[in-house]
Design a protein around this motif. Structure first.
Motif, mmCIF file in Angstrom:
data_model
loop_
_atom_site.group_PDB
_atom_site.id
_atom_site.type_symbol
_atom_site.label_atom_id
_atom_site.label_comp_id
_atom_site.label_asym_id
_atom_site.label_seq_id
_atom_site.Cartn_x
_atom_site.Cartn_y
_atom_site.Cartn_z
ATOM 1 N N ILE A 297 47.959 62.377 85.342
ATOM 2 C CA ILE A 297 48.584 63.633 84.921
ATOM 3 C C ILE A 297 48.423 63.821 83.405
ATOM 4 O O ILE A 297 48.145 64.915 82.926
ATOM 5 N N LEU B 34 42.206 78.855 88.372
ATOM 6 C CA LEU B 34 43.578 79.337 88.566
ATOM 7 C C LEU B 34 44.511 78.822 87.464
ATOM 8 O O LEU B 34 45.384 79.541 86.992
ATOM 9 N N PHE C 242 46.011 70.678 90.644
ATOM 10 C CA PHE C 242 46.286 70.299 92.033
ATOM 11 C C PHE C 242 45.817 71.394 92.997
ATOM 12 O O PHE C 242 45.376 71.106 94.091
ATOM 13 N N VAL C 243 45.948 72.646 92.570
ATOM 14 C CA VAL C 243 45.497 73.752 93.428
ATOM 15 C C VAL C 243 44.007 73.999 93.226
ATOM 16 O O VAL C 243 43.278 74.201 94.194
ATOM 17 N N LEU D 96 48.551 70.955 85.156
ATOM 18 C CA LEU D 96 49.319 70.744 86.394
ATOM 19 C C LEU D 96 48.712 71.536 87.558
ATOM 20 O O LEU D 96 48.749 71.097 88.695
ATOM 21 N N LEU D 97 48.155 72.682 87.242
ATOM 22 C CA LEU D 97 47.601 73.513 88.314
ATOM 23 C C LEU D 97 46.243 73.028 88.818
ATOM 24 O O LEU D 97 45.637 73.647 89.693
ATOM 25 N N LEU E 274 44.149 80.954 84.492
ATOM 26 C CA LEU E 274 44.785 82.263 84.689
ATOM 27 C C LEU E 274 46.285 82.169 84.437
ATOM 28 O O LEU E 274 46.862 83.023 83.773
ATOM 29 N N ALA E 275 46.889 81.111 84.985
ATOM 30 C CA ALA E 275 48.336 80.952 84.836
ATOM 31 C C ALA E 275 48.709 80.627 83.393
ATOM 32 O O ALA E 275 49.753 81.049 82.912
ATOM 33 N N LEU F 1 41.587 71.864 95.232
ATOM 34 C CA LEU F 1 41.560 71.977 96.709
ATOM 35 C C LEU F 1 40.252 72.601 97.199
ATOM 36 O O LEU F 1 39.675 73.410 96.479
ATOM 37 N N ILE G 222 50.515 73.615 81.779
ATOM 38 C CA ILE G 222 50.351 74.415 83.000
ATOM 39 C C ILE G 222 48.928 74.332 83.530
ATOM 40 O O ILE G 222 48.707 74.120 84.722
#
Lengths: 335, 274
Positions: free
Chosen positions: B75, B144, B120-121, B117-118, B147-148, B124, B114
């Protein structure tokens, strides 16, 4: 227009060097607060460098100088036009007791929604287990479907041996890391317009509901409360808060009823997301310790009333913490 | 702020100054990620070795430490490196990539957290398929997480300048005899025109003889129309040589020449003495 390029470069370079020094200082010490005179000087240097770049852009020669000046102006632009709050020196206690609960309360509606979704999942899982006991093989993870609750209670209470002896620390860290990963995933799934977050919360509810009904139907309610409450009273709300962060993210992505552009919406919520998920991580560290070193001991080693009482105290303290802590500080949008 | 089809993000400041940032594509980013994965794997091997040694004292503690460190590394590597190196990990440094705020503003710690951490998505279902697709679809080549977090990943390619000393070496430049005209030429030639002249010289050997003559004739005529040098200075100079002289004036600052002249003058004085 530049008449004499060499003279121009020679006269302007000291100002660029000075601007570079100011930027270096700001980059090396983000907490540095220059006084008004220094800020005015910084702004003057930036405008001067920007004007120089404007003049130099039309020149074919000095490509290196142009590139250097472009990078310098870009860096200064980032500092000058930054309207977000300066990053404060991190104060862990203030963050935990003020910022975290305040942020939680700011998005209370999202939290209430996560509770509703989880309850719906619990009802579904519980109803499925009650209606069709064989569904436990689908709804229960971690081998809970392989043993009847009464059989497990008999074995645990026999206390022939401590099955976690010599593994408590590693078991504890495994729980912490696994649950933190689940929480991060629940948050990250907010990027699916929160659909993924809702599914994750519902699924967690299904597991919880199925296990509860399984134990209650077998007459093991006391054991269940003594087993789940000590760590679950922190762990379950932690997952719910991660879901809350996911819903906040999904809502910002959709932007219902908001006229601000996507980037502005994301910019507004990003500190809150980091605060919520960091708070979740702290909660899960505590829950991991409790689950490994406390929850796994049952009667006759630890009376159930001690474990249930401990869990209930945690619930009360957590509720007070999340609803009251940091209230005396005036809440602002940028926290 | 505007986007062009050349994957460039243009930022225009309120002062009217525009600068462009080259956006990194999914392939370069994937390569940088592979480097970072290699580093994480190497660090994991190291952690396991240390845990193996500590295991002699307490196997439980050693295993707990290994699990905790691995998780922290997984992480924290991206977050720590991007915060410490202002938007760069080892992989990004190697491939000259950098994470930046999408509006060119200062990168905040929350943005770094952020976007990491993202992962993880974005990761996928495997090998960053979701992130890669998002990167391809997005106008700013954002996954993504970007973007966040309102971030972009830019590329800072090392611009290889042609070796001007080699390209222009050994030729006397008669245009340098007229500093005021030289200054006027520098003013009137646009960056685009200068780049065309430089490229023509760099690629001159790739051109067909007729095309080469025609191209340099056109370029020379254009530069002559911008600034008129005295006839004695350009007499007998071929068009290609004229363009070379112009490029010399544009790309090699006069101070270099004066230094060289100074060195040459000193050398001449010394040889005169001997």
């Amino acid at each position: 227009m530049i008449i004499d390029l060499e003279k121009f470069l020679a006269s302007e370079r000291p100002f660029w060097t000075e601007l570079e020094r100011v930027l270096e200082r700001l980059a090396n010490d983000p907490y540095h607060r220059p006084d008004l005179a220094a800020v005015q000087r910084f702004h003057y240097l930036y405008e001067r460098a920007a004007a120089d770049l404007g003049k130099l852009t039309t020149f074919a020669s000095e490509p290196d100088t142009r590139r250097y000046l472009e990078a310098l102006v870009a860096r200064a632009y980032g500092e000058i036009h930054e309207t977000r709050d300066q990053q404060h020196r991190f104060a862990p206690l203030k963050w935990f007791f003020h910022t975290f609960p305040q942020t939680f309360r700011r998005h209370a509606r999202a939290f209430h929604f996560t509770v509703l979704i989880t309850i719906a999942g619990c009802l579904f899982g519980g109803f499925a287990t009650w209606l069709d006991p064989d569904s436990r093989h689908v709804t229960m993870p971690f081998g809970h479907d392989q043993i009847k609750p009464s059989e497990r209670v008999r074995r645990e209470e026999a206390g022939e041996r401590d099955h976690l002896a010599g593994h408590k620390a590693s078991f504890s860290t495994m729980l912490m890391t696994h649950n933190t990963q689940v929480s991060i995933t629940t948050l990250a799934l907010g990027m699916t317009w929160a659909v993924g977050t809702i599914i994750a919360l519902f699924y967690n509810g299904v597991i919880l509901g199925a296990i509860c009904v399984d134990y209650l139907a077998d007459g093991q309610g006391k054991f269940l409360a003594g087993w789940l409450l000590p760590h679950g009273s922190i762990e379950i709300p932690a997952i719910l808060i991660a879901g809350q962060a996911g819903l906040v993210l999904g809502r910002a992505l959709i932007g219902w009823g908001k006229r601000t552009p996507l980037r502005a919406r994301m910019r507004a919520i990003s500190p809150d997301l980091v605060t919520l998920i960091s708070g979740v991580a702290v909660m899960l560290v505590w829950a991991g310790f409790i689950e490994a070193f406390f929850s796994q001991y049952h009667e006759p080693v630890l009376p159930y009333w001690v474990k249930i009482g401990f869990g209930l105290v945690e619930v009360v303290l957590l509720t007070v913490f999340l609803s009251r802590s940091g209230r005396e500080t005036k809440m602002t949008n940028d926290e | 702020m505007s986007l062009t089809k050349t994957s460039t993000l243009q930022i225009r400041t309120p002062e009217g100054i525009a600068f462009s940032l080259l956006l990194a594509g999914p392939v370069t980013r994937f390569l940088a990620w592979l480097v970072d994965v290699g580093i994480v794997i190497a660090a994991t091997v190291l952690i396991n070795s240390v845990a193996g040694i500590l295991g002699v004292l307490s196997p439980d503690f050693a295993q707990a430490l290994a699990v905790l460190l691995f998780f922290g590394l997984q992480i924290g590597y991206g977050i720590g490196a991007e915060w410490w190196w202002r938007g760069q990990t080892v992989g990004k440094r190697l491939l000259r990539l950098q994470v930046m705020d999408a509006a060119g503003l200062r990168l905040h710690f929350s943005q770094i957290v952020i976007r990491n951490l993202l992962r993880f998505v974005d990761g996928l279902p495997a090998f960053y398929l979701v992130g890669g697709l998002a990167c391809l679809i997005s106008k700013r080549a954002q996954r993504l997480g970007d973007l966040a977090a309102n971030t972009i990943v830019i590329r800072n390619p090392k611009v290889a300048q042609p070796d001007l000393d080699q390209l222009l070496a050994g030729k006397f430049n008669s245009l340098r005899e007229h500093p005021h005209l030289e200054a006027r030429l520098r003013q009137r030639v646009s960056p685009g025109e200068a780049a065309v002249a430089l490229q023509a010289l760099v690629r001159r050997d790739d051109l067909e003889p007729a095309a080469r003559v025609e191209l340099f004739a056109e370029l020379a005529a254009h530069f002559k129309s911008l600034v008129e040098f005295p006839a004695e200075s350009i007499e007998g100079i071929a068009d290609e040589q004229y363009v070379r002289n112009v490029v010399d004036l544009l790309f090699r600052p006069r101070r270099e020449k004066t230094d060289r002249e100074e060195a040459g003058r000193k050398e001449a004085q010394e040889t005169q003495k001997t």
